[in-house]
Design an enzyme around this catalytic site. Structure first.
Site, PDB file in Angstrom:
ATOM      1  N   TYR A  23      49.649 -16.293   3.677  1.00  0.00           N
ATOM      2  CA  TYR A  23      49.269 -17.677   3.375  1.00  0.00           C
ATOM      3  C   TYR A  23      48.213 -17.729   2.286  1.00  0.00           C
ATOM      4  CZ  TYR A  23      51.701 -19.356   7.558  1.00  0.00           C
ATOM      5  OH  TYR A  23      52.639 -19.670   8.492  1.00  0.00           O
ATOM      6  N   LYS A  52      29.544 -11.365  32.538  1.00  0.00           N
ATOM      7  CA  LYS A  52      29.871 -12.754  32.180  1.00  0.00           C
ATOM      8  C   LYS A  52      31.052 -12.768  31.207  1.00  0.00           C
ATOM      9  CE  LYS A  52      26.306 -12.624  28.595  1.00  0.00           C
ATOM     10  NZ  LYS A  52      24.920 -12.988  28.271  1.00  0.00           N
TER      11      LYS A  52
HETATM   12  C1  LIG Z   1      24.286 -11.714  28.130  1.00  0.00           C
HETATM   13  C2  LIG Z   1      22.917 -11.468  28.652  1.00  0.00           C
HETATM   14  C3  LIG Z   1      22.420 -10.165  28.762  1.00  0.00           C
HETATM   15  C4  LIG Z   1      23.176  -8.952  28.267  1.00  0.00           C
HETATM   16  O1  LIG Z   1      22.946  -8.774  26.899  1.00  0.00           O
HETATM   17  P1  LIG Z   1      23.593  -7.525  26.087  1.00  0.00           P
HETATM   18  O2  LIG Z   1      23.058  -7.699  24.725  1.00  0.00           O
HETATM   19  O3  LIG Z   1      25.071  -7.716  26.140  1.00  0.00           O
HETATM   20  O4  LIG Z   1      23.147  -6.299  26.776  1.00  0.00           O
HETATM   21  C5  LIG Z   1      21.167  -9.986  29.339  1.00  0.00           C
HETATM   22  N1  LIG Z   1      20.445 -11.046  29.767  1.00  0.00           N
HETATM   23  C6  LIG Z   1      20.880 -12.309  29.656  1.00  0.00           C
HETATM   24  C7  LIG Z   1      20.031 -13.422  30.126  1.00  0.00           C
HETATM   25  C8  LIG Z   1      22.121 -12.560  29.092  1.00  0.00           C
HETATM   26  O5  LIG Z   1      22.543 -13.825  28.977  1.00  0.00           O
END
Ligand SMILES: *Cc1c(COP(=O)(O)O)cnc(C)c1O
Length: 377
Positions: free
Chosen positions: A262, A35
């Site tokens: 800044y 994702k």
């Molecule tokens: C993003 C996600 C994962 C992966 O989690 P990590 O901590 O990156 O391994 C697993 N399950 C769901 C439902 C997620 O949204």
């Protein structure tokens, strides 16, 4: 010459990390979670290295389309499921499996016109309280799904809120087990932290990982430690899949009392030399990583100085007399000489986590796909 900043993606590290996770969950099939454009790495850049996974899990139909276009014929899972009826048509067209976490999604399925029933993952809310049916609703939701001609196999999933911390996974695993004990179907449970901390080779097997047909791993594939602070990537045997590097494009000699950047938040306590680096928050380097955040200059440890601005930041060259204009600066990952700056350490200094840094890599940063890992690591 283009602006010298680059993000290097290391496929060898992705392959290595995949093997580490497999060894910790040898009996489970593994979703490579890609994702958010593969946690900022670029789906197209990680695809071949992660093609040894059993499936790709993501959120957006567009990303699913991309994975299919790259040639993937295996399973793809939509982790948040359908948002509207049209999404189910895309699921049919692209052969996507999808999560069902609420009644509205079951209504959509019931209204979906298809001759090919769809594989769904029924999500149970075992305590995270984000998505999913309450444990006492699990059986009714399953029964409703099972009665639909649109539905093929039903798998059961949940997500742990505390796999990375002291609370652990036992209570949620138990709630899930109790809610689903008499329901058939494959189980899909653990994230990276659950696999690494509670899986087969866990260093601290506080609570062993429940039997799972599928695990869903993201951050560890990319070389982030899911539980930085208690462990780190090196300790977990992971390699950084991304190195963010730039260069010193100018130097400044500071007098005692001179300020930097800044807001003049940094005041020199003695004469010192600093380097100005072509990297800022518009590249995805967090503004919260002001004075004191670790960096590598020519592979040597140094730190940021003053506020991060949009396109630049400053680093301390006091102890690095040989490093000047053109010096290599590693913001995270591997320096070309092999030294490692864990992204988790940078994130911690900025009050955030590696996930956020990876995902925030800006589109303007040129990506070098297929970058070899440095030899002398
Ligand atoms: C993003 C996600 C994962 C992966 O989690 P990590 O901590 O990156 O391994 C697993 N399950 C769901 C439902 C997620 O949204």
């Amino acid at each position: 010459m283009p602006r010298p900043i680059q993000a290097l993606i290391h496929p060898e590290a992705l392959r290595h990390n995949l093997a580490v996770l497999r060894a910790s969950a040898p009996d489970a099939r593994l979703w490579a979670v890609v994702k958010a454009n593969a946690y900022g790495h670029g789906i197209e850049h990680v695809f071949s290295a992660l093609a040894g996974a059993d499936g790709f899990a993501l959120l957006d139909i567009e990303e699913a389309r991309q994975v299919r276009a790259l040639g993937w014929r295996g399973p793809i899972l939509l982790l948040e499921g359908a948002f509207e009826l049209r999404d189910l048509e895309a699921c049919s067209r692209l052969d996507l499996w999808h999560t069902v976490h609420c009644e509205a999604q079951i209504d959509m399925l019931a209204a979906h016109k298809t001759h090919v029933p769809q594989r769904v993952f029924l999500k149970i809310n075992s305590g995270m309280n984000r998505l999913g049916f309450a444990p006492h609703q699990a059986r009714a939701a399953w029964t409703r799904l099972n009665a639909l001609p649109q539905v093929d196999e039903i798998s059961l999933m949940t997500h742990f809120s505390d796999a990375d911390g002291p609370i652990g996974i036992a209570a949620q695993a138990q709630a899930f087990e109790a809610a689903t004990a008499d329901l058939p179907g494959e189980r899909c449970l653990s994230n990276s932290a659950a696999v690494l901390r509670h899986g087969l080779h866990a260093q601290q097997t506080a609570q062993s990982m429940p039997a799972s047909d599928w695990v869903r791993t993201g951050i560890a594939l990319y070389g982030g430690a899911p539980d930085f602070g208690q462990s780190d990537a090196v300790h977990a045997g992971l390699q950084a899949a991304m190195s963010l590097r730039s260069q010193v494009i100018a130097t400044q000699q500071l007098e005692t009392g001179s300020t930097v950047g800044y807001g003049s938040t940094f005041v020199a306590q003695q004469p010192m030399r600093i380097g100005i680096v072509a990297c800022g928050y518009a590249d995805g380097y967090p503004r919260s990583c002001g004075t004191g955040t670790p960096v590598l200059v020519d592979g040597q440890p140094s730190r940021t100085i003053g506020r991060v601005s949009m396109d630049m930041l400053a680093v301390d060259l006091s102890d690095l007399p040989a490093s000047g204009q053109g010096a290599e600066v590693t913001l995270w990952g591997y320096a070309s000489g092999g030294a490692l700056l864990p992204i988790d350490a940078v994130a911690q200094a900025g009050g955030t986590i590696a996930y956020e840094l990876m995902c925030a890599l800006a589109g303007r940063v040129p990506v070098v796909a297929d970058a070899a890992l440095p030899q002398a690591r």
